[in-house]
Every structure is written in structure tokens, then in C-alpha cells.
Write a protein that holds these residues in place. Sequence first.
Motif, mmCIF file in Angstrom:
data_model
loop_
_atom_site.group_PDB
_atom_site.id
_atom_site.type_symbol
_atom_site.label_atom_id
_atom_site.label_comp_id
_atom_site.label_asym_id
_atom_site.label_seq_id
_atom_site.Cartn_x
_atom_site.Cartn_y
_atom_site.Cartn_z
ATOM 1 N N ASP A 127 0.837 -1.206 0.000
ATOM 2 C CA ASP A 127 0.000 0.000 0.000
ATOM 3 C C ASP A 127 0.870 1.254 0.000
ATOM 4 N N ALA A 128 1.945 1.222 0.811
ATOM 5 C CA ALA A 128 2.820 2.400 0.950
ATOM 6 C C ALA A 128 3.479 2.777 -0.373
ATOM 7 N N THR A 133 -10.659 2.942 2.581
ATOM 8 C CA THR A 133 -11.555 4.092 2.788
ATOM 9 C C THR A 133 -11.140 4.953 3.992
ATOM 10 N N VAL A 134 -10.200 4.466 4.805
ATOM 11 C CA VAL A 134 -9.739 5.230 5.977
ATOM 12 C C VAL A 134 -8.659 6.216 5.507
ATOM 13 N N PRO A 135 -8.704 7.495 5.986
ATOM 14 C CA PRO A 135 -7.680 8.476 5.574
ATOM 15 C C PRO A 135 -6.264 7.998 5.912
ATOM 16 N N ARG A 136 -5.313 8.352 5.047
ATOM 17 C CA ARG A 136 -3.946 7.835 5.170
ATOM 18 C C ARG A 136 -3.297 8.067 6.548
ATOM 19 N N PRO A 137 -3.414 9.301 7.145
ATOM 20 C CA PRO A 137 -2.764 9.492 8.458
ATOM 21 C C PRO A 137 -3.314 8.525 9.517
ATOM 22 N N ALA A 138 -4.625 8.289 9.476
ATOM 23 C CA ALA A 138 -5.228 7.363 10.443
ATOM 24 C C ALA A 138 -4.735 5.937 10.193
ATOM 25 N N ARG A 139 -4.525 5.598 8.932
ATOM 26 C CA ARG A 139 -4.028 4.248 8.612
ATOM 27 C C ARG A 139 -2.596 4.059 9.108
ATOM 28 N N VAL A 140 -1.801 5.139 9.027
ATOM 29 C CA VAL A 140 -0.413 5.046 9.504
ATOM 30 C C VAL A 140 -0.410 4.826 11.022
ATOM 31 N N VAL A 141 -1.247 5.592 11.738
ATOM 32 C CA VAL A 141 -1.335 5.432 13.198
ATOM 33 C C VAL A 141 -1.785 4.008 13.525
ATOM 34 N N ALA A 142 -2.796 3.524 12.796
ATOM 35 C CA ALA A 142 -3.316 2.171 13.044
ATOM 36 C C ALA A 142 -2.233 1.121 12.776
ATOM 37 N N ALA A 143 -1.433 1.336 11.729
ATOM 38 C CA ALA A 143 -0.365 0.384 11.397
ATOM 39 C C ALA A 143 0.674 0.331 12.530
#
Length: 125
Positions: free
Chosen positions: A29-30, A94-104
Motif C-alpha cells: 500500500d505504501a 476508505t480510511v484516511p492515510r494518516p489514520a491508517r499510519v497510526v493504526a499500522a
Amino acid sequence: MSSYVILKHLHMTTAFLTVILFTLRLLMDAVGRPGWRQTPLRWIPHANDTVLLIAAISLLVVGSWNPLEQSWILAKIVLLLGYITAGLFALKVTVPRPARVVAAVLALVQVSAIFHLAMAKPVLF
Ligand code: HEM
């Protein structure tokens, strides 16, 4: 080799694979290659995680481990739920990228804690 040792090897192998497969999907994804969702990489991690959990539950039964007596196992189960939840968010398009980074990051921190608990088996409470 006893059935417990075989189960433990299976559990450990799938434990390492879950991290490798999760990291691989994050990296795809990145670098802008979300097409892995149309490849076997879509279902292989789920199959691996199912085997991981079946082996975990089998270890509890065969090894007579009681999560209510062994706090490290209870903590692993709680962290596993956190790892699953954070992992779902991290890979959701569908989740915004910054939130996905935090989740990762949260998912990787939690799975690291699971590995630590598995190896150190501390008495937490
Ligand atoms: C992502 C999730 C998990 C990971 C990455 C993981 C990882 C590991 C690892 C690396 C070991 C071997 C530790 C050693 O060197 O002795 C282990 C052992 C074990 N795990 Fe897990 N585990 C996970 C989930 C679970 C769950 C959910 C349970 C319980 C329901 C569980 C129960 C056990 C048990 C009973 C052992 C055997 C301990 C021993 O015989 O020394 N694991 N786990």
C-alpha cells in the motif's frame, strides 16, 4: 516429537508469518500497489491467522494452560484483539492515510508486545 511441541512449532511459524504478511501488505500500500487485494495475498493471511489461532487454542487445551491463571496469556488475548482491530483499519482503503499510519504503528506495537509476552511469560497480576 510430542503433539505439544508440534503445535508450538506450528503456532510460532504462523506467528512469524502473520507479521511478515501484515508488513508486506502495508508496504505494498505504501508504495502505491493496492492491487494485492486482487491476488492470493487477499486470503493467505486470513488462512494463516486461522491456523495461528487454532494452534493457540490447541496449546491451551493440550498444555492445560488457563488464561485466568496465567496473566501473560490473558494479556496476549487482549492484545490480539487490539492487533486485529488496528490491522483492519491500517489496511482499509476508505480510511484516511494518516489514520491508517497510526493504526499500522499501533498494530505493530501490539504484535511486538505479544511476542514479548510469549517469550518472557511475565506475571502481570
Ligand atoms: C498474533 C498472535 C500471537 C503471536 C504473535 C504469538 C506468538 C507466540 C510465540 C512466538 C510463542 C513461543 C514463545 C516461546 O519462545 O516460548 C508462543 C507461545 C504460546 N502462545 Fe502464542 N502468540 C499469539 C497468540 C496467542 C493466543 C491468542 C494464545 C492463547 C489463546 C496463545 C497461547 C500461547 C501458548 C499457550 C504458548 C506456549 C507457551 C510455551 O509452551 O512456552 N498465543 N506464542
